[in-house]
Design an enzyme around this catalytic site. Structure first.
Site, PDB file in Angstrom:
ATOM      1  N   CYS A   1       5.332  -6.143   1.440  1.00 16.14           N
ATOM      2  CA  CYS A   1       5.699  -4.722   1.452  1.00 16.14           C
ATOM      3  C   CYS A   1       5.028  -4.008   2.627  1.00 16.14           C
ATOM      4  O   CYS A   1       5.440  -4.220   3.769  1.00 16.14           O
ATOM      5  CB  CYS A   1       5.356  -4.083   0.097  1.00 16.14           C
ATOM      6  N   TYR A   2       4.006  -3.190   2.404  1.00 13.47           N
ATOM      7  CA  TYR A   2       3.351  -2.524   3.541  1.00 13.47           C
ATOM      8  C   TYR A   2       2.874  -3.578   4.552  1.00 13.47           C
ATOM      9  O   TYR A   2       2.931  -3.360   5.764  1.00 13.47           O
ATOM     10  CB  TYR A   2       2.158  -1.680   3.063  1.00 13.47           C
TER      11      TYR A   2
ATOM     12  N   HIS B   1       7.795  -7.822  -4.041  1.00 12.87           N
ATOM     13  CA  HIS B   1       6.453  -8.153  -4.538  1.00 12.87           C
ATOM     14  C   HIS B   1       6.473  -9.487  -5.287  1.00 12.87           C
ATOM     15  O   HIS B   1       6.827  -9.510  -6.462  1.00 12.87           O
ATOM     16  CB  HIS B   1       5.943  -7.033  -5.450  1.00 12.87           C
TER      17      HIS B   1
ATOM     18  N   GLY C   1       0.845  -1.194   0.000  1.00  7.83           N
ATOM     19  CA  GLY C   1       0.000   0.000   0.000  1.00  7.83           C
ATOM     20  C   GLY C   1       0.871   1.232   0.000  1.00  7.83           C
ATOM     21  O   GLY C   1       2.057   1.158   0.331  1.00  7.83           O
TER      22      GLY C   1
ATOM     23  N   GLU D   1       4.041 -11.052  -6.424  1.00 10.00           N
ATOM     24  CA  GLU D   1       2.963 -11.113  -7.422  1.00 10.00           C
ATOM     25  C   GLU D   1       3.349 -10.510  -8.772  1.00 10.00           C
ATOM     26  O   GLU D   1       2.672 -10.708  -9.771  1.00 10.00           O
ATOM     27  CB  GLU D   1       1.707 -10.409  -6.873  1.00 10.00           C
TER      28      GLU D   1
ATOM     29  N   LYS E   1     -11.739 -11.825 -15.280  1.00 11.23           N
ATOM     30  CA  LYS E   1     -12.183 -11.991 -16.667  1.00 11.23           C
ATOM     31  C   LYS E   1     -11.795 -13.349 -17.258  1.00 11.23           C
ATOM     32  O   LYS E   1     -12.608 -14.019 -17.884  1.00 11.23           O
ATOM     33  CB  LYS E   1     -11.594 -10.869 -17.529  1.00 11.23           C
TER      34      LYS E   1
ATOM     35  N   ASP F   1     -19.505 -11.497 -20.596  1.00 10.73           N
ATOM     36  CA  ASP F   1     -20.000 -11.569 -19.221  1.00 10.73           C
ATOM     37  C   ASP F   1     -21.496 -11.877 -19.158  1.00 10.73           C
ATOM     38  O   ASP F   1     -21.920 -12.755 -18.406  1.00 10.73           O
ATOM     39  CB  ASP F   1     -19.708 -10.262 -18.467  1.00 10.73           C
TER      40      ASP F   1
END
Ligand code: XMP
Length: 510
Positions: free
Chosen positions: A80-81, A167, A53, A169, A366, A225
């Site tokens: 991280c944060y 990170h 964050g 990710e 998605k 969708d």
């Protein structure tokens, strides 16, 4: 099913964290960091991940959690944060970093933590922080360092609490996936068991339980969708579902018929197709301003839907194809904070008399929606449909929209799409289409001089459509498309390829 709670501290990669966890075959949900402990307990997570964050952990009003969260006996990975917060609340200290670490950074781990199990000792990790851990909390030990960061990863193995300054990710972290897998599988004992087939059964059961014997109404747009939502609801509640498909006459070649064929003939959906082409065209007559076109189409769409809704009468549920990024980006809110509109119609639900909204896709990304569509048996052509704007071809016919211009554009666009598919580029290029410019120029065909339209081809590659680069399509492909269009479609005598990226251009021409 075991699940992970991702607590969101506002980092730009929060969705990505959730995405990566699901890619490991583990179900997770993102919640804002300020949810109550009671809600955390109700969710009953088997593990938690705290995201990064932008805040500074020691600043006033920094996002906090109840420190009791670390003593629930649930493993936590702080990123991280998330790491800084864990240290700050558990007796460590954080301070402004002397040098801000940003970008690809070499990191070395100690070789004896399960978090780095099987991972080479030194590799590249993605760092992005201006605050660092100055001293770690009691009970923790350091398990990785970088040249500029003495506490790049920490663990308290006994309580299964882990924190990383990098990170995992982000793709640039070479072993990011393995780090997450180590945390999930080796430390928390998860197995990769989140599968779309299981999810489908669960979602069907949930829809049945919620809807009971109620009536459901869904607006089909022809997009992925709404089609997946329709197929899922049909499986759950059969003909308690009614779909309204407003064909505004601005779809691509055969698109309306394809949607109808799949939904009606294959899925036996109780579908009302409203052929409203003439209404839309007559309202668009003489209109050239793009925003005015959008407005007219939006308004007319509501009017048609309203009339049909009135015929159907009161329904219990209005179904929406809202997907997970819509929910997260809207700031979570309560159920149904996001009203997903077709054709940019902000107020669609206002004109329908319903009690509640159902959003069967609200927990899916998605690409998961696409997987679910395939699982439900929807054809690949529909599941892999490229994005298509609500106002349709009206904003790809520059200037006034007429039946004649639409017909020309439809044929040309169909050829371009066919050739892209033959070249195997239809999935890697994110959006591609033809635009009928309002320009006419001189040409020569056989012995005759022509004075006809210029057609533009557009193809872009992008992650999020906020920025995009023009696609370097092979010259041979462009040549073939150009020859075919000029040869097969009357009133086009010149083809241009759009070589501008976004910004400064937009993806669409209007
Ligand atoms: P732009 O042209 O803004 O397009 O760079 C970015 C993405 O948004 C789509 N787009 C629209 N979608 N209604 C929609 O539903 C619209 O009015 C609209 N305008 C643009 C565009 O196709 C691209 O995917």
């Amino acid at each position: 099913m075991k699940k992970v709670l991702v607590l969101d501290f506002g980092g730009q990669y929060n969705l990505l964290v959730a995405r990566r966890i699901r890619e490991c075959g583990v179900y997770c949900e993102i919640k804002p960091y300020h949810i109550s402990m009671e809600k955390v307990r109700d969710f009953a997570p088997d593990a938690m991940v705290f995201t990064g964050g932008p805040a500074t952990v020691f600043a006033p009003n920094a996002p906090m959690v109840d420190p009791a969260i670390f003593h629930m006996g649930v493993p936590v990975l702080g990123i991280c944060y998330g790491l800084q917060l864990m240290m700050h609340l558990m007796g460590g200290r954080c301070c402004a970093a002397e040098t801000r670490e940003y970008g690809k950074t070499e990191l070395t781990h100690t070789g004896d933590s399960p978090l780095f199990d099987g991972i080479e000792k030194t590799a590249i990790y993605w760092m992005s922080h201006g605050v660092e851990v100055e001293s770690i909390a009691p009970g923790f030990r350091v398990i990785a360092t970088t040249a500029g960061c003495a506490h790049a990863a920490v663990e308290c193995a006994e309580q299964k609490l882990y924190g990383v300054q990098f990170h995992p990710e982000v793709m640039h972290t070479v072993h990011g996936r393995e780090i997450l897998q180590n945390f999930l599988y080796k430390i928390c004992g998860f197995k990769p068991e989140w599968s779309m087939a299981d999810y489908m059964e669960k979602a069907v059961a949930e829809c049945r339980a919620k809807i009971g014997s109620g009536k459901v109404l869904l607006a089909l747009s022809g997009g992925v969708d709404s089609a997946v939502a329709a197929a899922l609801l049909q499986k759950a509640v059969g003909n308690q579902l009614t779909c309204i498909f407003v064909d505004h006459g601005l779809l691509r070649k055969n698109e309306g018929d394809d949607v109808e064929r799949v939904m009606r003939d294959q899925f036996h959906v109780n579908m009302k197709r409203i052929n409203a082409q003439e209404r839309f065209l007559s309202r668009l007559a003489g209109v050239t301003d793009p925003e005015r076109k959008r407005k007219i189409i939006g308004e007319e769409f509501i009017r048609v839907f309203e009339e049909e809704g009135r015929k159907i009468g009161k329904v219990d549920f209005l179904a929406q194809g809202t997907i997970y990024p819509d929910v997260v980006e809207s700031g979570f809110g309560g159920e149904s904070v996001v009203i997903k509109s077709h054709h940019n119609v902000g107020g669609l639900p206002d004109c329908v008399d319903f009690k509640e909204i159902v959003e069967p896709l609200r927990r899916l990304f998605k690409d998961e929606v696409r997987q679910l569509g395939l699982e439900l048996g929807l054809p690949e052509s529909l599941v892999w449909r490229q994005p298509f704007p609500g106002p349709g071809l009206a904003i790809r016919v520059i200037g006034e929209v007429t039946e004649e211009k639409l017909a020309i554009l439809r044929e040309a666009d169909a050829i371009f799409r066919e050739e892209m598919a033959l070249a195997g580029l239809d999935r890697s290029v994110n959006q591609y289409f033809a635009v009928l410019t309002n320009l006419r120029s001189v040409g020569v065909m056989g012995d005759e001089r022509t004075y006809d339209y210029t057609l533009a081809l557009r193809a872009v590659e992008t992650q999020d459509f906020m920025t995009a680069t023009w696609s370097r399509l092979p010259y041979d492909l462009l040549d073939k498309v150009s020859n075919r269009i000029v040869g097969e479609v009357k009133h086009i005598n010149r083809i241009c390829y759009d070589v501008t990226s976004k910004p400064p251009a937009t993806v669409e021409w209007e």
